[in-house]
Enzyme design. Structure first.
Site, PDB file in Angstrom:
ATOM      1  N   CYS A  30       0.836  -1.210   0.000  1.00 40.38           N
ATOM      2  CA  CYS A  30       0.000   0.000   0.000  1.00 40.38           C
ATOM      3  C   CYS A  30       0.874   1.264   0.000  1.00 40.38           C
ATOM      4  CB  CYS A  30      -0.900  -0.047   1.236  1.00 40.38           C
ATOM      5  SG  CYS A  30      -1.736   1.490   1.633  1.00 40.38           S
ATOM      6  N   CYS A  33       0.164   3.703   2.844  1.00 39.54           N
ATOM      7  CA  CYS A  33       0.660   3.117   4.099  1.00 39.54           C
ATOM      8  C   CYS A  33       2.160   3.375   4.235  1.00 39.54           C
ATOM      9  CB  CYS A  33       0.394   1.611   4.134  1.00 39.54           C
ATOM     10  SG  CYS A  33      -1.347   1.161   4.042  1.00 39.54           S
TER      11      CYS A  33
END
Length: 107
Positions: A30, A33
């Site tokens: 991600c 993230c």
């Protein structure tokens, strides 16, 4: 110190913690993230001893992600006395996380 939370230790480390806990639900693939990772590490250092800060990989711990209804990542959840008291979804400014943490921190 940044913690790594798993299904095996989530109850002890998060739900039974004697201080508030910030959990970063994330995945290695991600992009947002990855952008948040240095901020989470800074918060772990700055709040050491006052708020437990850690990460939970949703690919490895999909049961926890389902249990806490994590639909998008990153999702940040704050737990106090075993209760999920705040949720912040997405890549956000550090200040937004700090504001939420101030609501549950003793100082």
């Amino acid at each position: 110190m940044e913690h790594k939370f798993t299904t095996a230790d989530f109850e002890k480390e998060v739900l039974e913690a004697d201080i508030p806990v910030l959990v970063d639900f994330y995945a290695d693939w991600c992009g947002p993230c990855k952008m948040m990772a240095p901020i989470v590490a800074q918060l772990a250092e700055e709040y050491d001893g006052k708020i437990k800060v850690g990460k939970c990989n949703i690919d490895d711990e999909d049961g926890l992600a389902r249990m806490y209804r994590v639909m998008s990542i990153p999702t940040f959840k704050i737990f106090v006395d075993g209760k999920d008291v705040a949720t912040i979804v997405g890549a956000v400014q550090k200040e937004q996380l700090v504001e939420e943490l101030k609501k549950v921190s003793v100082s």
